[in-house]
Design a protein around this motif. Structure first.
Motif, PDB file in Angstrom:
ATOM      1  N   ASP A  48       0.637  -1.104   0.018  1.00 45.83           N
ATOM      2  CA  ASP A  48      -0.014   0.097   0.010  1.00 45.83           C
ATOM      3  C   ASP A  48       1.032   1.319  -0.019  1.00 45.83           C
ATOM      4  O   ASP A  48       1.929   1.295   0.736  1.00 45.83           O
ATOM      5  N   ARG A  49       0.731   2.205  -1.016  1.00 47.61           N
ATOM      6  CA  ARG A  49       1.453   3.496  -1.106  1.00 47.61           C
ATOM      7  C   ARG A  49       1.041   4.630  -0.112  1.00 47.61           C
ATOM      8  O   ARG A  49       1.883   5.430   0.424  1.00 47.61           O
ATOM      9  N   PRO A  50      -0.348   4.868   0.188  1.00 47.55           N
ATOM     10  CA  PRO A  50      -0.656   5.831   0.860  1.00 47.55           C
ATOM     11  C   PRO A  50       0.104   6.243   2.023  1.00 47.55           C
ATOM     12  O   PRO A  50       0.441   7.431   2.333  1.00 47.55           O
ATOM     13  N   PRO A  51       0.434   5.214   2.935  1.00 47.21           N
ATOM     14  CA  PRO A  51       1.281   5.706   4.306  1.00 47.21           C
ATOM     15  C   PRO A  51       2.633   5.953   3.925  1.00 47.21           C
ATOM     16  O   PRO A  51       3.386   6.324   4.868  1.00 47.21           O
ATOM     17  N   LEU A  52       3.052   5.883   2.855  1.00 50.05           N
ATOM     18  CA  LEU A  52       4.559   5.974   2.612  1.00 50.05           C
ATOM     19  C   LEU A  52       5.079   7.521   2.486  1.00 50.05           C
ATOM     20  O   LEU A  52       6.025   7.999   2.980  1.00 50.05           O
ATOM     21  N   SER A  53       3.979   8.271   2.255  1.00 52.24           N
ATOM     22  CA  SER A  53       4.480   9.825   2.565  1.00 52.24           C
ATOM     23  C   SER A  53       3.798  10.382   3.770  1.00 52.24           C
ATOM     24  O   SER A  53       3.833  11.749   4.020  1.00 52.24           O
ATOM     25  N   LYS A  54       3.398   9.408   4.719  1.00 50.14           N
ATOM     26  CA  LYS A  54       2.763   9.934   6.006  1.00 50.14           C
ATOM     27  C   LYS A  54       3.194   9.184   7.007  1.00 50.14           C
ATOM     28  O   LYS A  54       4.358   9.496   7.617  1.00 50.14           O
ATOM     29  N   GLN A  55       2.459   8.020   7.488  1.00 49.42           N
ATOM     30  CA  GLN A  55       2.845   7.463   8.809  1.00 49.42           C
ATOM     31  C   GLN A  55       4.188   6.633   8.616  1.00 49.42           C
ATOM     32  O   GLN A  55       4.878   6.671   9.864  1.00 49.42           O
ATOM     33  N   VAL A  56       4.617   6.264   7.598  1.00 50.09           N
ATOM     34  CA  VAL A  56       5.968   5.547   7.545  1.00 50.09           C
ATOM     35  C   VAL A  56       7.089   6.769   7.618  1.00 50.09           C
ATOM     36  O   VAL A  56       8.044   6.479   8.516  1.00 50.09           O
ATOM     37  N   LEU A  57       6.733   7.789   7.277  1.00 53.01           N
ATOM     38  CA  LEU A  57       7.690   8.858   7.309  1.00 53.01           C
ATOM     39  C   LEU A  57       7.824   9.313   9.050  1.00 53.01           C
ATOM     40  O   LEU A  57       8.842   9.815   9.414  1.00 53.01           O
ATOM     41  N   ARG A  58       6.897   9.237   9.502  1.00 50.98           N
ATOM     42  CA  ARG A  58       6.553   9.694  10.899  1.00 50.98           C
ATOM     43  C   ARG A  58       6.988   8.701  11.951  1.00 50.98           C
ATOM     44  O   ARG A  58       7.082   8.821  12.818  1.00 50.98           O
ATOM     45  N   ARG A  59       7.099   7.453  11.234  1.00 46.57           N
ATOM     46  CA  ARG A  59       7.702   6.404  12.086  1.00 46.57           C
ATOM     47  C   ARG A  59       6.347   5.787  12.730  1.00 46.57           C
ATOM     48  O   ARG A  59       6.743   5.293  13.786  1.00 46.57           O
ATOM     49  N   ASP A  60       5.275   5.912  12.565  1.00 41.90           N
ATOM     50  CA  ASP A  60       4.199   5.468  13.335  1.00 41.90           C
ATOM     51  C   ASP A  60       4.225   3.969  13.212  1.00 41.90           C
ATOM     52  O   ASP A  60       3.999   3.154  14.079  1.00 41.90           O
ATOM     53  N   PHE A  61       4.686   3.654  11.910  1.00 36.11           N
ATOM     54  CA  PHE A  61       4.933   2.301  11.854  1.00 36.11           C
ATOM     55  C   PHE A  61       6.023   2.096  10.409  1.00 36.11           C
ATOM     56  O   PHE A  61       5.917   3.188   9.793  1.00 36.11           O
ATOM     57  N   GLY A  62       6.535   0.699  10.238  1.00 36.48           N
ATOM     58  CA  GLY A  62       7.541   0.695   9.451  1.00 36.48           C
ATOM     59  C   GLY A  62       7.032   0.586   7.994  1.00 36.48           C
ATOM     60  O   GLY A  62       5.888   0.812   7.728  1.00 36.48           O
ATOM     61  N   ALA A  63       7.851   0.504   6.946  1.00 36.30           N
ATOM     62  CA  ALA A  63       7.526   0.541   5.607  1.00 36.30           C
ATOM     63  C   ALA A  63       6.861  -0.817   5.119  1.00 36.30           C
ATOM     64  O   ALA A  63       6.664  -0.911   4.017  1.00 36.30           O
ATOM     65  N   GLU A  64       6.567  -1.601   5.990  1.00 36.88           N
ATOM     66  CA  GLU A  64       6.199  -3.078   5.862  1.00 36.88           C
ATOM     67  C   GLU A  64       4.573  -2.554   5.433  1.00 36.88           C
ATOM     68  O   GLU A  64       4.036  -2.876   6.570  1.00 36.88           O
ATOM     69  N   THR A  65       4.272  -2.389   4.293  1.00 37.15           N
ATOM     70  CA  THR A  65       2.509  -1.983   4.175  1.00 37.15           C
ATOM     71  C   THR A  65       2.052  -3.031   3.301  1.00 37.15           C
ATOM     72  O   THR A  65       1.058  -2.680   2.332  1.00 37.15           O
ATOM     73  N   THR A  66       2.629  -4.351   3.331  1.00 43.12           N
ATOM     74  CA  THR A  66       2.175  -5.375   2.432  1.00 43.12           C
ATOM     75  C   THR A  66       0.656  -5.259   2.430  1.00 43.12           C
ATOM     76  O   THR A  66       0.023  -5.310   3.607  1.00 43.12           O
ATOM     77  N   LEU A  67      -0.242  -5.300   1.130  1.00 42.71           N
ATOM     78  CA  LEU A  67      -1.758  -5.471   1.448  1.00 42.71           C
ATOM     79  C   LEU A  67      -2.034  -6.760   1.755  1.00 42.71           C
ATOM     80  O   LEU A  67      -1.429  -7.737   1.245  1.00 42.71           O
ATOM     81  N   PRO A  68      -3.110  -6.736   2.447  1.00 42.07           N
ATOM     82  CA  PRO A  68      -3.712  -8.245   2.949  1.00 42.07           C
ATOM     83  C   PRO A  68      -3.977  -8.977   1.548  1.00 42.07           C
ATOM     84  O   PRO A  68      -4.576  -8.496   0.546  1.00 42.07           O
ATOM     85  N   GLN A  69      -3.613 -10.115   1.719  1.00 41.61           N
ATOM     86  CA  GLN A  69      -3.790 -11.162   0.557  1.00 41.61           C
ATOM     87  C   GLN A  69      -4.456 -12.718   1.051  1.00 41.61           C
ATOM     88  O   GLN A  69      -3.657 -13.027   1.651  1.00 41.61           O
ATOM     89  N   PRO A  70      -5.665 -12.727   0.522  1.00 41.59           N
ATOM     90  CA  PRO A  70      -6.098 -14.074   0.955  1.00 41.59           C
ATOM     91  C   PRO A  70      -5.296 -15.253   0.541  1.00 41.59           C
ATOM     92  O   PRO A  70      -4.616 -15.149  -0.396  1.00 41.59           O
ATOM     93  N   ALA A  71      -5.290 -16.174   1.474  1.00 44.55           N
ATOM     94  CA  ALA A  71      -4.454 -17.296   1.435  1.00 44.55           C
ATOM     95  C   ALA A  71      -4.502 -18.127   0.194  1.00 44.55           C
ATOM     96  O   ALA A  71      -3.553 -18.756  -0.386  1.00 44.55           O
ATOM     97  N   ASP A  72      -5.693 -18.078  -0.417  1.00 38.95           N
ATOM     98  CA  ASP A  72      -6.014 -19.131  -1.235  1.00 38.95           C
ATOM     99  C   ASP A  72      -5.920 -18.546  -2.785  1.00 38.95           C
ATOM    100  O   ASP A  72      -6.414 -18.937  -3.711  1.00 38.95           O
ATOM    101  N   LEU A  73      -5.060 -17.429  -3.173  1.00 41.07           N
ATOM    102  CA  LEU A  73      -5.054 -16.943  -4.290  1.00 41.07           C
ATOM    103  C   LEU A  73      -4.037 -17.648  -5.256  1.00 41.07           C
ATOM    104  O   LEU A  73      -4.443 -17.497  -6.524  1.00 41.07           O
ATOM    105  N   ASP A  74      -3.035 -18.665  -4.817  1.00 42.42           N
ATOM    106  CA  ASP A  74      -2.606 -19.420  -5.642  1.00 42.42           C
ATOM    107  C   ASP A  74      -1.899 -18.622  -6.710  1.00 42.42           C
ATOM    108  O   ASP A  74      -2.498 -18.789  -7.925  1.00 42.42           O
TER     109      ASP A  74
END
Lengths: 430, 412
Positions: A48-74
């Protein structure tokens, strides 16, 4: 055409992006059980990109913003490997390492990249950065943690303003250089851009309008030291973020005889990519920032929308149509553009497109109280609405835009002002 | 021939209104003969919950009533009571800007810490109520569990002394008629409501005085505190306290009862909850969709509203049929299936927009603790009546009793 009327069993999505993931999820949800390959030039799964110019820079959380992905997408991932070429005759995507990925449907979702600083020597200086990817954001967050004496942003768009806002929150001095007379005008029009300029200045941003960089100065170790402006001014800084817009990732399509230009990959309302001959190119679809498509809410004028909501919706539409047995079973992409931004403690939301708008009116609240809802008109119709810290009634205006309501839309009721003043927008288009 | 909405209000259809809702959804906006507009589709309900032309200030004016011929009643008692009631308008029937100020105070008093702090108390109460069922083979879940649990919790949170809880039962049931358009306009109901309100207002007034003298750690103390400038006036304070008490009496009861009823209709899910209590949060969201405690809320159109190819005219009463939106096949896949694994469950069980349920976090905690404990401790529970008898209300819809046969009570 025969290849396109039979059900696909090899689908390649190029672009490990929000649009690409949205398409993958839709394909599986619609019952597609064949091979599904997702190609990405970055090493990361869709994030996810929107946090990259906000929360990630503020270090509210890390740059690990991987989008949730259902397990069965194969999904078969090809990450850290760019697509180099598209072979339309053999129906294959060719990767940079030469691997051939045959497809019977291909989705182009390669998005955009940050437009680099035009002078390559200056762009290569240590301390000159762009912000687009997770890695970019992580690096910039690191720099901000070292508390630079001054951060400079060049460009008058949302990335500039969001990063400037974070700098002020971290109490780091910041300058924003904007070539135009008003920032953000391309996206939200001059009145709202002017309002945000005042907000930024009030928060302590050194906002310079009509300013551009003549040259950069470096120290002997190749590190940025200062900027010299066209007006002769000089700003000492070792941290410059270049935020001058995005360029579409279409170079890999060169030679595929597709309808590409600087606006992206041209497609029809069903998200089918068009060939250089203007006809749908067999089996190829496009979605997200890279797609250049006819907007039904604006008389089918072509548009490329670089927003989160469109990436999700267009990925979904393209996926449905990839599985459709023919054009009769396809659905048109009719997403009404929308986006949000958070900066200087305000939440800004916008629905519709302001390009070409000729009039503007604040219809609820007021700029003075920093809580308002404004609408944009074009040739007598309401085409967009923006809210600043007052999104609660935005859905009613969204509906008015979809209904093609006259401008300004007469929506009374709660919180309504007694009188609405309409302003004429001069040359609001970018 | 009665209108569709009249049939929905008809107690004969209380046990299963969902067929009528499906009929209603054939048209997103359904005008009724009396000028009311009923809305049963998810998209349109959601739209109207976020529309500035929709007002919540729709209580009928209590001033118009027939003469009884009794001068003291007609000239003094009723006008005074009507006026008292009119000034006590709780914030669910108010619009911005007043609504924001009142709701804001309540949200602060209903703090996350305070609601979380109720977990242990709720668990203890739950244990005690179930312990009392030991030795019985037939129980009424409503009377013996679903009613006393949330009522004790809300009284404790607000700071109502436990010995006074019993007095609220009748008051709450009477005042909840304000949510039922077919009851609240009726004169007999209005008279009764005015009398009831006078009693409850007197009671709360005294309680507020006591809290101001001796502050305690409860919501009423918080609401009654503050200096004169920011303090709620006494009308609003009483109206707010009454609202929280009535809402705390009439809604969570239904959520727990409907929950157990649904789980007993689908015993495989009861068994699953027993073995995997961690599924409770999602299961409760599905309950809020499938059998919500509040089926509809009423509103008033302040201006013409063009929507879904029609126009709701200014001044029209509007009924937002939340429970029908929850079964809308254009929003939910297979909407009539109870599916505790459902994702993307954007239900309207707590309403939406400005008036989204303030008590939602508390209701979720209570339902979770209650249903997990019931699933673990009741041995071989079985419905003795299906459908069970229902209470009068079509909006606050729930069983009046849920007779169960049980083989005993386990340790859990």
């Amino acid at each position: 055409m025969s290849a396109d009327s039979s059900a696909p069993d090899r689908i390649v999505i190029v672009g490990a992006s929000l649009a690409g993931l949205s398409a993958a999820k839709t394909l599986r949800a619609e019952g597609y059980s064949g091979v599904l390959v997702l190609v990405g030039d970055e090493a990361h799964r869709p994030y996810d990109r929107p946090p990259l110019s906000k929360q990630v820079l503020r270090r509210d959380f890390g740059a690990e913003t991987t989008l949730p992905q259902p397990a069965d997408l194969d999904i078969v991932f090809r990450l850290g490997m760019a697509a180099a070429r598209l072979d339309r005759t053999e129906r294959a995507v060719i990767l940079a390492d030469g691997e051939r990925l045959p497809y019977d449907r291909c989705l182009v979702a390669t998005g955009t990249r940050a437009r680099p600083w035009p002078n390559p020597a200056e762009a290569a200086l240590d301390g000159v950065a762009t912000l687009r990817t997770r890695d970019d954001s992580e690096r910039l967050a690191q720099r901000l943690r070292d508390r630079p004496a001054r951060v400079v942003l060049v460009g008058g768009g949302f990335i500039s303003f969001e990063v400037a806002s974070v700098c002020r929150e971290l109490d780091i001095p910041v300058s924003v250089l904007v070539r135009d007379a008003v920032p953000l005008a391309g996206a939200v029009g001059a009145p709202l851009g002017g309002f945000m300029a005042e907000v930024a200045r009030g928060a302590g941003v050194d906002l310079r309008l009509g300013a551009s960089i003549a040259r950069m100065e470096a120290d002997p170790r190749g590190r940025l030291a200062a900027l010299v402006l066209e007006d002769g001014g000089r700003i000492e800084t070792d941290c410059l973020v270049v935020a001058i817009g995005a360029a579409r990732n279409i170079a890999w399509l060169d030679g595929a005889a597709l309808a590409t230009d600087r606006n992206g990959l041209r497609c029809d309302r069903f998200c089918r990519a068009l060939g250089a001959d203007g006809l749908p190119a067999g089996g190829i679809f496009a979605a997200g920032d890279v797609a250049h498509w006819p907007n039904p809410h604006d008389g089918d004028a072509l548009v490329a929308v670089e927003h989160w909501g469109n990436a999700v919706a267009q990925g979904r539409t393209a996926a449905r149509n990839m599985l459709a047995p023919g054009p009769d079973a396809m659905v048109a992409h009719d997403h009404l553009a929308d986006f949000w931004s958070q900066q200087f403690g305000l939440t800004i939301k916008l629905v519709g497109l302001t390009a070409g708008a000729d009039s503007f009116a604040v219809v609820r609240g007021s700029m003075a109280e920093r809580r308002f809802l404004a609408v944009f008109g074009k040739a007598g119709r309401t085409v967009a609405a923006a809210s600043v810290d007052s999104a609660r009634w935005l859905p009613a205006y969204r509906a008015a835009i979809l209904q093609g309501a006259p401008f300004p839309p007469l929506i009374g009721g709660l919180d309504a002002p007694r009188r609405i003043e309409t302003q004429v927008l001069e040359d609001a288009a970018r | 021939m009665s209108t569709l909405f009249e049939r929905i209000l008809d107690p004969a259809n209380r046990a299963d209104p969902y067929g009528l809702y499906a009929e209603l959804r054939r048209q997103p906006i359904c005008p009724q003969d009396d000028g009311t507009y009923v809305v049963g589709t998810h998209a349109e309900i959601d739209r109207l919950l976020h529309d500035p032309r929709i007002s919540s200030d729709d209580l009928p004016d209590p001033q118009h009533f027939r003469w009884t011929g009794h001068p003291i009643t007609d000239l003094i008692v009723r006008p005074v009571r009507a006026e008292i009631r009119k000034r006590h308008r709780p914030f669910i029937f108010r619009d911005p800007p007043d609504h924001e100020a009142l709701r804001g105070r309540v949200m602060r008093a209903f703090s996350v810490a305070r609601v979380r702090g109720m977990r242990a108390k709720t668990e203890r109460l739950t244990r005690e109520l179930i312990d009392k069922l030991a030795g019985k083979t037939r129980i009424d879940l409503v009377e013996e569990f679903s009613y006393p649990l949330p009522v004790t919790v809300i009284c404790h949170l607000l700071g109502v002394p436990p010995e006074d809880e019993a007095r609220f039962h009748g008051w709450a049931t009477q005042l909840a008629t304000a949510l039922e358009p077919n009851q609240r306009g009726d004169e007999a109901t209005q008279i009764k409501n005015e009398e009831t309100f006078a009693e409850i207002a007197d009671y709360i007034q005294d309680l507020v005085k006591a809290k101001r003298r001796e502050p305690e750690d409860d919501i009423l103390t918080d609401l009654a505190a503050g200096d004169d400038a920011e303090r709620m006036n006494d009308y609003d304070l009483i109206a707010t306290a009454v609202l929280l008490l009535v809402a705390g009496h009439e809604t969570t009861v239904n959520l727990i009862t409907n929950g157990m009823l649904t789980l007993l209709r689908f015993p495989e899910h009861l068994e699953r909850l027993r073995r995997e209590p961690e599924i409770a949060p999602r299961l409760i969201e599905e309950l809020l969709r499938y059998e919500p405690p509040v089926h509809y809320r009423t509103r008033l159109a302040l201006a013409d509203i063009p929507i879904a190819g029609t126009t709701i005219p200014e001044g029209a009463p509007v009924v937002l049929l939340l429970a029908s939106g929850n079964r809308d096949p254009s929003r939910f896949t297979d909407p009539d299936r109870f599916d505790p694994d459902r994702r993307d469950n954007c239900h309207l069980g707590f309403g939406g927009g400005l008036h989204y349920c303030v008590g939602a976090p508390l209701a979720r905690i209570e339902a979770e603790i209650a249903l997990v404990a019931l699933s673990r401790r009741l041995r071989e529970p079985r419905l003795l009546a299906d459908p069970p008898p229902y209470r009068q209300g079509a909006s606050l819809r729930g069983p009046s009793a849920l007779p169960l046969a049980i083989a005993g009570v386990g340790e859990g």
